[in-house]
Design an enzyme around this catalytic site. Structure first.
Site, mmCIF file in Angstrom:
data_model
loop_
_atom_site.group_PDB
_atom_site.id
_atom_site.type_symbol
_atom_site.label_atom_id
_atom_site.label_comp_id
_atom_site.label_asym_id
_atom_site.label_seq_id
_atom_site.Cartn_x
_atom_site.Cartn_y
_atom_site.Cartn_z
ATOM 1 N N ASP A 15 26.176 26.430 113.541
ATOM 2 C CA ASP A 15 24.989 26.411 114.193
ATOM 3 C C ASP A 15 24.010 25.909 112.862
ATOM 4 O OD1 ASP A 15 22.777 26.976 115.908
ATOM 5 O OD2 ASP A 15 22.928 28.846 115.689
ATOM 6 N N ASN A 63 25.251 23.641 126.487
ATOM 7 C CA ASN A 63 24.619 22.563 125.603
ATOM 8 C C ASN A 63 24.265 21.491 126.715
ATOM 9 O OD1 ASN A 63 26.438 23.262 122.544
ATOM 10 N ND2 ASN A 63 24.532 23.690 123.008
HETATM 11 C C1 FPP Z 1 24.452 23.821 116.741
HETATM 12 O O1 FPP Z 1 23.318 23.637 115.869
HETATM 13 C C2 FPP Z 1 25.341 22.613 116.762
HETATM 14 C C3 FPP Z 1 25.874 21.952 117.756
HETATM 15 C C4 FPP Z 1 25.420 22.104 119.090
HETATM 16 C C5 FPP Z 1 26.752 20.786 117.632
HETATM 17 C C6 FPP Z 1 28.139 21.064 116.475
HETATM 18 C C7 FPP Z 1 28.285 19.761 116.163
HETATM 19 C C8 FPP Z 1 28.714 19.360 115.066
HETATM 20 C C9 FPP Z 1 28.736 20.141 113.881
HETATM 21 C C10 FPP Z 1 29.151 17.897 114.615
HETATM 22 C C11 FPP Z 1 29.916 17.163 115.637
HETATM 23 C C12 FPP Z 1 31.154 17.637 115.858
HETATM 24 C C13 FPP Z 1 32.323 16.990 115.984
HETATM 25 C C14 FPP Z 1 33.553 17.753 116.340
HETATM 26 C C15 FPP Z 1 32.195 15.811 115.311
HETATM 27 P P1 FPP Z 1 21.804 23.430 116.719
HETATM 28 O O2 FPP Z 1 21.726 21.827 117.032
HETATM 29 O O3 FPP Z 1 21.746 24.148 117.975
HETATM 30 O O4 FPP Z 1 20.858 23.549 115.581
HETATM 31 P P2 FPP Z 1 19.505 24.408 115.573
HETATM 32 O O5 FPP Z 1 19.847 25.791 116.326
HETATM 33 O O6 FPP Z 1 19.150 24.606 114.376
HETATM 34 O O7 FPP Z 1 18.767 23.453 116.407
#
Ligand code: FPP
Length: 234
Positions: A15, A63
């Site tokens: 996250d 998501n």
């Molecule tokens: C949450 O951070 C993260 C995600 C929803 C996506 C996770 C993806 C990756 C780490 C990279 C891609 C994965 C692969 C397998 C290549 P957020 O976007 O919710 O962050 P925030 O809470 O700060 O907005």
């Protein structure tokens, strides 16, 4: 030397990509890109420390409610990652498996999932389980449906069903999670691997996922090794 108390199965809620990007005046997509680089680095590090299985939350069923632009970016990033890193996984003897529902996923995403799973299926050095279009409650429901179908076809003896054998009906037959890590300061489980997490230790850090490097993981392991696990006993 690998400590025999090293957790067999570690799970990470990755996250904070968005906040990492915002604090640097960058677009959210740049945070996800940086997160994918972090995943590459730490997955190799974690599995080389004696951890046998690593599960990561890449995309939840919820998501899909995000902007189409962000969803498309993440899907394209995941496809690229599977194609580009396949040889690295083989070089490191890591088997990649994907957990989650296939409905709602684009054909090219399903193609990339099949590709990476097939390409790495013979590897025995550790498992990287990537949760994609995944929900923990949904996984338990889907397992229950599989069992109901087998029962209807007279292919299962319900007396053989117990806490251990239920794992076979989940998306992948993994081990119980010993250590669950969530980055970015949020103190929630967010529908991640609910069945496997029944007795896991939790470790929360304020670091955003792109900054969660090898040293940060080692801190989590040190903390885990200090804890006494009782599994409901005294
Ligand atoms: C949450 O951070 C993260 C995600 C929803 C996506 C996770 C993806 C990756 C780490 C990279 C891609 C994965 C692969 C397998 C290549 P957020 O976007 O919710 O962050 P925030 O809470 O700060 O907005």
């Amino acid at each position: 030397m690998i400590d025999s108390n090293i957790p067999a199965h570690v799970a990470i809620i990755m996250d904070g990509n968005g906040r990492w990007a915002k604090e640097r005046g960058k677009k959210r997509s740049e945070g996800h890109l940086e997160g994918s680089k972090t995943l590459k680095k730490i997955s190799q590090h974690i599995l080389s420390k004696g951890v046998k299985q690593l599960s990561v939350f890449a995309f939840s069923t919820e998501n899909f409610k995000r902007d189409k632009e962000e969803v498309d970016y993440l899907m394209n990033l995941i496809i690229k990652y599977f194609k580009k890193e396949a040889d690295t996984f083989n070089k490191n003897n890591i088997k990649v498996v994907i957990s989650g529902r296939k409905d709602n996923l684009r054909d090219d995403v399903i193609e990339a999932i099949n590709y990476i799973q097939n390409y790495t299926k013979q590897n025995t050095g550790g498992i990287l389980n990537i949760c994609l279009n995944y929900g923990g409650s949904e996984e338990i429901i889907d397992a229950s449906k599989k069992i109901a179908k087998l029962y209807k076809e007279d292919k299962i003896d319900l007396n053989t069903l117990n806490k251990e054998s239920f794992y076979k009906y989940l998306y992948n037959n993994l081990k119980p999670i010993d250590l669950m890590i969530r980055t970015s300061g949020e103190l929630r489980v967010s529908n991640f691997m609910l069945y496997q997490m029944a007795y896991s230790e939790f470790y929360f850090t304020d670091k955003y996922f792109p900054d969660f490097d090898e040293g940060e993981f080692d801190k989590a392991i040190d903390e885990y090794l200090k804890r006494t696990r009782r599994f409901g006993g005294v």
